[in-house]
Design an enzyme around this catalytic site. Structure first.
Site, PDB file in Angstrom:
ATOM      1  N   SER A  46     -20.580 -24.290  20.295  1.00  0.00           N
ATOM      2  CA  SER A  46     -20.548 -22.990  19.615  1.00  0.00           C
ATOM      3  C   SER A  46     -21.604 -22.010  20.118  1.00  0.00           C
ATOM      4  O   SER A  46     -22.160 -21.222  19.353  1.00  0.00           O
ATOM      5  CB  SER A  46     -20.657 -23.167  18.093  1.00  0.00           C
ATOM      6  OG  SER A  46     -19.532 -23.876  17.598  1.00  0.00           O
ATOM      7  N   GLU A  54     -14.398 -34.348  23.812  1.00  0.00           N
ATOM      8  CA  GLU A  54     -12.950 -34.428  23.585  1.00  0.00           C
ATOM      9  C   GLU A  54     -12.332 -35.564  24.399  1.00  0.00           C
ATOM     10  O   GLU A  54     -11.380 -36.205  23.950  1.00  0.00           O
ATOM     11  CB  GLU A  54     -12.311 -33.071  23.893  1.00  0.00           C
ATOM     12  CG  GLU A  54     -12.627 -32.070  22.785  1.00  0.00           C
ATOM     13  CD  GLU A  54     -12.866 -30.652  23.246  1.00  0.00           C
ATOM     14  OE1 GLU A  54     -12.372 -30.259  24.314  1.00  0.00           O
ATOM     15  OE2 GLU A  54     -13.590 -29.925  22.514  1.00  0.00           O
ATOM     16  N   GLU A 105     -24.260 -31.965  23.871  1.00  0.00           N
ATOM     17  CA  GLU A 105     -23.307 -31.259  23.015  1.00  0.00           C
ATOM     18  C   GLU A 105     -23.085 -32.068  21.735  1.00  0.00           C
ATOM     19  O   GLU A 105     -22.289 -33.019  21.726  1.00  0.00           O
ATOM     20  CB  GLU A 105     -21.964 -31.091  23.737  1.00  0.00           C
ATOM     21  CG  GLU A 105     -22.044 -30.245  24.979  1.00  0.00           C
ATOM     22  CD  GLU A 105     -20.693 -29.659  25.340  1.00  0.00           C
ATOM     23  OE1 GLU A 105     -20.603 -28.430  25.420  1.00  0.00           O
ATOM     24  OE2 GLU A 105     -19.720 -30.417  25.500  1.00  0.00           O
ATOM     25  N   ASN A 160     -16.466 -24.002  30.130  1.00  0.00           N
ATOM     26  CA  ASN A 160     -15.457 -25.061  29.993  1.00  0.00           C
ATOM     27  C   ASN A 160     -14.214 -24.444  29.374  1.00  0.00           C
ATOM     28  O   ASN A 160     -14.177 -24.172  28.176  1.00  0.00           O
ATOM     29  CB  ASN A 160     -16.018 -26.180  29.101  1.00  0.00           C
ATOM     30  CG  ASN A 160     -14.987 -27.249  28.802  1.00  0.00           C
ATOM     31  OD1 ASN A 160     -13.916 -27.277  29.402  1.00  0.00           O
ATOM     32  ND2 ASN A 160     -15.311 -28.126  27.863  1.00  0.00           N
ATOM     33  N   GLY A 212     -16.842 -26.110  18.872  1.00  0.00           N
ATOM     34  CA  GLY A 212     -15.691 -25.381  18.356  1.00  0.00           C
ATOM     35  C   GLY A 212     -15.709 -25.183  16.851  1.00  0.00           C
ATOM     36  O   GLY A 212     -14.699 -24.828  16.253  1.00  0.00           O
ATOM     37  N   HIS A 237     -16.945 -35.559  28.324  1.00  0.00           N
ATOM     38  CA  HIS A 237     -16.904 -34.504  27.294  1.00  0.00           C
ATOM     39  C   HIS A 237     -16.459 -35.134  25.974  1.00  0.00           C
ATOM     40  O   HIS A 237     -15.646 -36.065  25.960  1.00  0.00           O
ATOM     41  CB  HIS A 237     -15.936 -33.397  27.724  1.00  0.00           C
ATOM     42  CG  HIS A 237     -15.986 -32.237  26.771  1.00  0.00           C
ATOM     43  ND1 HIS A 237     -15.251 -32.218  25.619  1.00  0.00           N
ATOM     44  CD2 HIS A 237     -16.726 -31.100  26.782  1.00  0.00           C
ATOM     45  CE1 HIS A 237     -15.530 -31.095  24.958  1.00  0.00           C
ATOM     46  NE2 HIS A 237     -16.423 -30.403  25.647  1.00  0.00           N
ATOM     47  N   LYS A 297     -11.296 -25.706  28.986  1.00  0.00           N
ATOM     48  CA  LYS A 297     -10.431 -26.638  28.253  1.00  0.00           C
ATOM     49  C   LYS A 297      -8.955 -26.414  28.640  1.00  0.00           C
ATOM     50  O   LYS A 297      -8.664 -26.178  29.806  1.00  0.00           O
ATOM     51  CB  LYS A 297     -10.676 -26.517  26.751  1.00  0.00           C
ATOM     52  CG  LYS A 297     -12.170 -26.658  26.421  1.00  0.00           C
ATOM     53  CD  LYS A 297     -12.453 -26.863  24.980  1.00  0.00           C
ATOM     54  CE  LYS A 297     -13.967 -26.987  24.785  1.00  0.00           C
ATOM     55  NZ  LYS A 297     -14.364 -27.331  23.438  1.00  0.00           N
TER      56      LYS A 297
HETATM   57  P1  PGA Z   1     -17.402 -24.494  22.213  1.00  0.00           P
HETATM   58  O1  PGA Z   1     -17.149 -25.730  23.220  1.00  0.00           O
HETATM   59  O2  PGA Z   1     -18.359 -23.559  22.921  1.00  0.00           O
HETATM   60  O3  PGA Z   1     -16.058 -23.888  21.987  1.00  0.00           O
HETATM   61  O4  PGA Z   1     -18.021 -25.059  20.972  1.00  0.00           O
HETATM   62  C1  PGA Z   1     -18.178 -26.263  23.997  1.00  0.00           C
HETATM   63  C2  PGA Z   1     -17.678 -27.440  24.778  1.00  0.00           C
HETATM   64  O5  PGA Z   1     -16.835 -28.193  24.264  1.00  0.00           O
HETATM   65  O6  PGA Z   1     -18.085 -27.663  25.929  1.00  0.00           O
END
Ligand code: PGA
Length: 251
Positions: free
Chosen positions: A213, A100, A170, A11, A176, A98, A13
């Site tokens: 992460s 976000e 997730e 992903n 993150g 997601h 982003k």
């Molecule tokens: P991250 O993001 O690996 O940076 O924690 C995962 C995601 O949001 O899909």
């Protein structure tokens, strides 16, 4: 080890313009070979979908997906990407819900349901993201939150869509942040998700990914759990070296 085809999903982003996407693809294609039992999916930003589809094109193990779609096929929705637009740019899958989108942009449970249905009707693969926030985990409501999100997105969804569906667990507090669920904690939630999907009539081949992460150090531990069929990776998927190390760590 999971009997299902492992899925490594990147992903990206709000990173990776078309030129960066092409550079990444060239490095990836030079460094990795398709492997039986492994798929690698990339979710670039919408402006880089075409570049990704062209640059990775022809690799049988690679699929390109959108990070978000609108459920309406067209219309006055400034800033949104419809499923036909995403498909024309090369996407055959899309993330839905997601964290976000849910927590930064205010996407509701009901909207995730509209998106899953629209993707299903269009023949694309929905990658439905679910997960609890820190306060919800601390309050002991992780399962309830995840089951609520699954119900909102999947109640009444047809068998063909369920057969294609991928779910990504997730935990919001792990995205993150450098913190991740222990493999055992993640596996416990995956079992809950699997039971829910099975109850809906989804086939056993459906993949449930872990995200939050994930990095080259923890990927192997997470994937050692038979319930974890793959990973959805943000930060560590942006460099060909760390992404390649995650694929390699998985063995
Ligand atoms: P991250 O993001 O690996 O940076 O924690 C995962 C995601 O949001 O899909």
């Amino acid at each position: 080890m999971s009997p299902r085809t492992r899925l490594f999903a990147a992903n990206w982003k709000m990173h990776m313009d078309p030129a960066e996407t092409r550079r990444f693809a060239a490095a990836f294609l030079g460094d990795t070979r398709p492997e039986p039992g492994r798929e690698v999916w990339f979710f670039p930003p919408a402006v880089s979908l075409t570049a990704a589809a062209e640059a990775f094109g022809g690799r049988s193990d690679v699929r390109i997906g959108a990070q978000d779609v609108h459920w309406e096929p067209k219309g006055a929705f400034t800033g949104a990407t419809s499923i036909p637009l995403a498909r024309a740019a090369g996407a055959t899958a899309a993330l839905v819900g997601h964290s976000e989108r849910r927590h930064v942009f205010g996407e509701t449970d009901a909207e995730t349901g509209l998106k899953v249905r629209a993707l299903g009707a269009a023949g694309l693969v929905p990658v439905l993201c679910v997960g609890e926030r820190l306060a919800e985990r601390e309050a002991g409501t992780t399962e309830a939150v995840v089951l609520r999100q699954l119900a909102a997105a999947l109640d009444g969804v047809d068998a063909d869509t369920l057969a294609r569906l991928v779910v990504a667990y997730e935990p919001v507090w792990a995205i993150g942040t450098g913190k991740n669920a222990t493999p055992a904690d993640a596996a416990a939630v995956h079992r809950t998700i699997r039971a829910d999907l099975t109850g809906r009539g989804a086939p056993p081949s459906g993949r449930i990914l872990y995200g939050g992460s994930v990095n080259p150090k923890n990927a192997a531990h997470l994937l050692a759990e038979s319930e974890i069929d793959g990973v959805l990776v943000g930060g560590a998927s942006l460099e060909p070296a760390s992404w390649g190390a995650i694929l390699a760590a998985a063995g």
